[in-house]
Scaffold this motif. Sequence first.
Motif, short mmCIF file in Angstrom:
data_model
loop_
_atom_site.label_atom_id
_atom_site.label_comp_id
_atom_site.label_asym_id
_atom_site.label_seq_id
_atom_site.Cartn_x
_atom_site.Cartn_y
_atom_site.Cartn_z
N GLY A 3 5.56 3.53 7.16
CA GLY A 3 4.49 2.88 6.42
C GLY A 3 4.91 1.62 5.68
O GLY A 3 4.15 1.10 4.87
N LEU A 4 6.12 1.13 5.95
CA LEU A 4 6.61 -0.06 5.24
C LEU A 4 5.60 -1.21 5.32
O LEU A 4 5.35 -1.91 4.35
N ASP A 5 5.04 -1.39 6.52
CA ASP A 5 4.14 -2.52 6.73
C ASP A 5 2.92 -2.43 5.80
O ASP A 5 2.55 -3.41 5.16
N GLY A 6 2.36 -1.24 5.73
CA GLY A 6 1.19 -1.05 4.88
C GLY A 6 1.53 -1.25 3.41
O GLY A 6 0.76 -1.84 2.66
N LEU A 7 2.69 -0.75 2.99
CA LEU A 7 3.11 -0.91 1.60
C LEU A 7 3.29 -2.39 1.26
O LEU A 7 2.88 -2.87 0.20
N MET A 8 3.90 -3.12 2.20
CA MET A 8 4.09 -4.56 1.98
C MET A 8 2.77 -5.28 1.84
O MET A 8 2.57 -6.12 0.97
N LEU A 9 1.84 -4.92 2.75
CA LEU A 9 0.53 -5.58 2.74
C LEU A 9 -0.17 -5.32 1.42
O LEU A 9 -0.75 -6.23 0.82
N MET A 10 -0.06 -4.08 0.94
CA MET A 10 -0.66 -3.72 -0.34
C MET A 10 -0.05 -4.58 -1.44
O MET A 10 -0.77 -5.12 -2.29
N GLY A 11 1.27 -4.70 -1.43
CA GLY A 11 1.95 -5.51 -2.44
C GLY A 11 1.50 -6.96 -2.39
O GLY A 11 1.24 -7.60 -3.42
N ALA A 12 1.39 -7.49 -1.17
CA ALA A 12 0.99 -8.89 -1.01
C ALA A 12 -0.40 -9.11 -1.57
O ALA A 12 -0.65 -10.08 -2.30
N PHE A 13 -1.30 -8.17 -1.25
CA PHE A 13 -2.68 -8.34 -1.72
C PHE A 13 -2.76 -8.21 -3.24
O PHE A 13 -3.37 -9.05 -3.92
N LEU A 14 -2.15 -7.15 -3.77
CA LEU A 14 -2.25 -6.92 -5.21
C LEU A 14 -1.64 -8.08 -5.98
O LEU A 14 -2.14 -8.47 -7.04
#
Lengths: 350, 501, 307
Positions: free
Chosen positions: C39-50
């Motif tokens: 799930g690294l990709d999803g976690l990164m995307l979340m971080g980028a958005f937030l």
Amino acid sequence: MNKLKTNATLFIQPILAVIVGLLVGTIAIMLSGESVAVTYQEMWKGAFGNLYFLTNTLERAIPIILAGLGVAFAFRAGFFNLGAEGQLVMGAVTTAIITVSLPFQGLLNMIISIVAGMLIAGLYSFFAGWMEQRFQINLLISTLLLNYIAVLFAGYLVSEPFRDTSSAGGVPQTVMVDQASRLPKLITGMNLHYGFVIAIILAIVIAFIMKRTTFGYEVKMLGQNVFFAQYGGINRKKTMFISLLISGMLAGLAGSVEVLGMHYRFIEGALSNPQFAWTGLMAALLANSNPVGTTIVAIFLAALDTGSLGVERNTDVPNSISGIIQAVLILFISAKFSFEFLKQRKKEGK
Amino acid sequence: MLLELKGITKKYGDFTANDHIDFSLNKQEIHAIVGENGAGKTTLMRMLYGMEKPTSGEIVIAGKSKTIDNPNDAIALGIGMVHQHFMLFPPFTIAENVVFHHEPRKSWRYDRKKAAEEVSQLAKKFGMNIDPLQIVGDAPVGIQQRVEILKVLYQGADVIILDEPTAVLTPLEVKDLLASLRELVKMGKSIILITHKLNEVMAVSDRVTVLRDGKVTGTLETRETNPEELSRLMVGRELKNNPLPEKVKGKEVLSIKNVSMTDKDSGKSLLENISFQVQQGEIVGIAGVSGNGQSELIQAITGLASVQNGSVTLNGTELTNQSVKQIREAGLAHIPEDRYLWGAAKEASLVDNMMMTDYVKQEFQKSGVLKLKNIRKYVTDSIKKFNVKTTSIDTSAQFLSGGNLQKLIAAREIQKNTPFLLAAEPTRGVDIGAMEFIHEQLIEKRNNGDAVLLISSELSEILALSDRVLVMYEGKIAGEFERNEASEEKLSILMAGGRNE
Amino acid sequence: MESLFDLSLINSTLRMMAPLLLAGLGGAICSRVGVFNVGLDGLMLMGAFLGIAANAYTNNVWLAILIAIIGTTIFSALYGYMMIDLQANMIVTGIAMNFLSIGMTTFALRTIFDVQGAYYNNEMQGLPVWEIPVIDSIPLVGNLLSGQSPIVYLGIVCTILMYIFFKKSVAGSHFDAVGINPTAAKSQGIKVRRIQYLAVLISGILCALAGAQLSLGQVTMFSENMTAGRGFIALVATMLGQSNPIGVFLSSGLFGFTEAISIRLQGLNVPTNFTLMLPYVITILAMFIFKDKNQLSALKNSAGSSR
């Protein structure tokens, strides 16, 4: 264990998952400040509201069913093929190029271009299998990376050598497929085409193979326990390669029929952006790789997609709501393993 | 009284694993707990060690009632446990394993030097010879067990629970271990020894408690009892004795000539120049401590691994390095050594598990399409015949008990009616009933004039069933005995690497 | 070709590799405790958005990063709950978390900012560029290393810290023990669940930083699915680096370098699609050469449980 009970637990989980998924959807709708009732009503209308929307949903389900069947087949054999997207795109671009390159049109053209698309897609998946078998390159990662490569490669093909130069500018795309070589529509004036019939037939054929044939048995046993399969004399290499080939061919077919039945050309991004392959993967996961189940779930997920497009048209709720609901569904279904796991642990405890 | 269990009961759903167990341990005593597989020995000790919670009952330590919620509590109370399956970290050194979770430290840093020194001293104090810097994964099993014991001692345990400590040891290592246990008791420790081997109980314990079906059937002073009495208390009835009728000499079925196998990665020799034959109408037993090349021999014969040298012939057909399928078609049936790894697909139905290799037979398929009706009838009949207890043939195999699954596997392989059967550890971890049943089936197959190769690490099984016995040690055949010459003593010496006098 | 290879290439390599390195370290700490983090990709995307969302509201890039970290860590806690407590299949859960992340960020982009595709705001401040005083004054090296966003330096610091943690500390040895044999660790009183949660949460923090580097460091915007599979490349970096912090640093360096090169190649007469393909091709080629046996077996275990 009692059969009735097994069946009951089999159904309770997905139904609960759908309820939870819709609940999360409700929260999202409330956050975006729309009426929940209106939104779900629009979603229903967008998916099944009238003959046009219904056939539209079924059309959208075609690539999802086929890609899902492909993924399910590989899962059954125990291989996590995450490369359906790349295989789908390879199949689509091959078909689009072959059909306009052949000197003749009609049924034969259609068959040749579809078979060519399936073959290239199958080989693409086979290649990942070969890398795993020969060099222990993890299939999960390689199929994933091959997706990006396939999408970019197809993008190159349609933006350079095979681009339709008659229409200047815009999205890169191939030349239109000849009228005579297109997959006909099932109902005139509607989007639904013969690809749907192909998909349903294949779902039944694969269900038959899995349940009633020696090859299906070999695939199933390999997926359940590699060591047991080898102990029983099942050829791991052969079964793996054939399953991956079939898996890739099905995903490729998903792309091919979309080209010949819907878009009539390969348009860059038209098949990867709607995430057909990934939705198919979800369908396979949710249905535990059962072919008929995968088909039903694929239609359900397609309905969520078209429904949320309807939602987007008529309300302020964005269509990505379907993505959220779908993801929650999978999360909830995958927790199913845990219940089984607990039961099993208790049994072993004695 | 150092420790006392009063009326301990443990239930898993409807199943009662322990039923009102009373047990006590005196200071500097070795108290053995014996019982068949599934009698509830391990469950009881897991409760004492805080890995399970009793449904009811009381644990009293030094006169005070205690609750033990987790292993940390147990350790704090001076109770340590050496598990049947070693709880080690193979890539760590011996010292790191011993001090684990009680590491000497300088603030947050791990003081590995001090750890090595402490472990070295501790080992010396209890007369154990180990190198604290050796990687545990590289150490022999006997040493690994010392590490387990040292670990418990390092944690300051006064009560040491040993769960089936001798299952993986050579007879020589067993002797060493029992001596060490006596030594530990002399130095003030108290020991609970879980085992099902009665000779060890007689050799080392002060008292013995017998469990059967989760109940205590007796607590006795060791010097006032004998193996026969203990065995009766364990099983609850006299064991059947299956006599082997006189062997009728037949022609050669399996022939192994000069087979050698080396590990591809390390170049280590796994099998060295193995030669032997199995004839019609005989059971040849291969004895040996597990890990001395038996698994490799099985794989060489059945086609699961390839050999570098030598030949394997079955019924006159040369089958060296052929595929599993070809070998099976030439007349091999195979009860595998690990039923969950090789022998079954846990999640698959009994039908699927039963049909492995048979699904290609004419009666079960026609041009690749399965004849489900015939299949279901065959499976239903076999399950009845082999007495496999299940509610339905569509149940998945994981819901069968070990003994029932083993009977299913035996049914699958024996009913193939092949001229040759390889039975590897056919009764490992199954209850007495299933064991007797499988033994009868093997003998019947032999009496029908087929050849059986029995590979087992259980000496009693080898001695009871074999017409001839071979001993394997470090990938070689260390000796051969006719049935009337073989004895536990003679085999033990060869199994430990000694010479045949 | 002089414009292709010069010293500033190292500078852009550092910038490109930072998100891969941070997420890769997150993957490494998970794999050391036996959790295969897909799930690294999803976690990164979340971080980028937030990061971008919080920045738009607070106008403070530091506060934005803090919020990104908190939000992503909560998201990773859900992920951990699925894997550790509910024993859901790690691969399936990871893939689902990635979808959920794409769905949530796209949804939020539409409902909060009312835009489709990308959010961009001229007034928004990205991460500053730090000139490190001492290094800056060293000739040559100053040019090579200085002038990066703070997250790039943080990535290097995290690598060193994680290296020391596993090599020297008692806690690090406990983390390893949980990954090697959780049953044994548990039987000796180690709180296996707690350690696995900790690792997943730490990977959440690291992925939040990785995402923030994408959306606030390299550019100052958020676009739908902007990680474009970088999380998976980070996962490969974890595997190639054998879950060792130094190894992860080197392998993410390789991809950062390829990415930097591919950007330069765009200036030359090579079709863009091929230059964009380069990192993925190199990743596959790299897998031919390096194989992480531990990771592979962890992967086999997790795949096995799905069957």
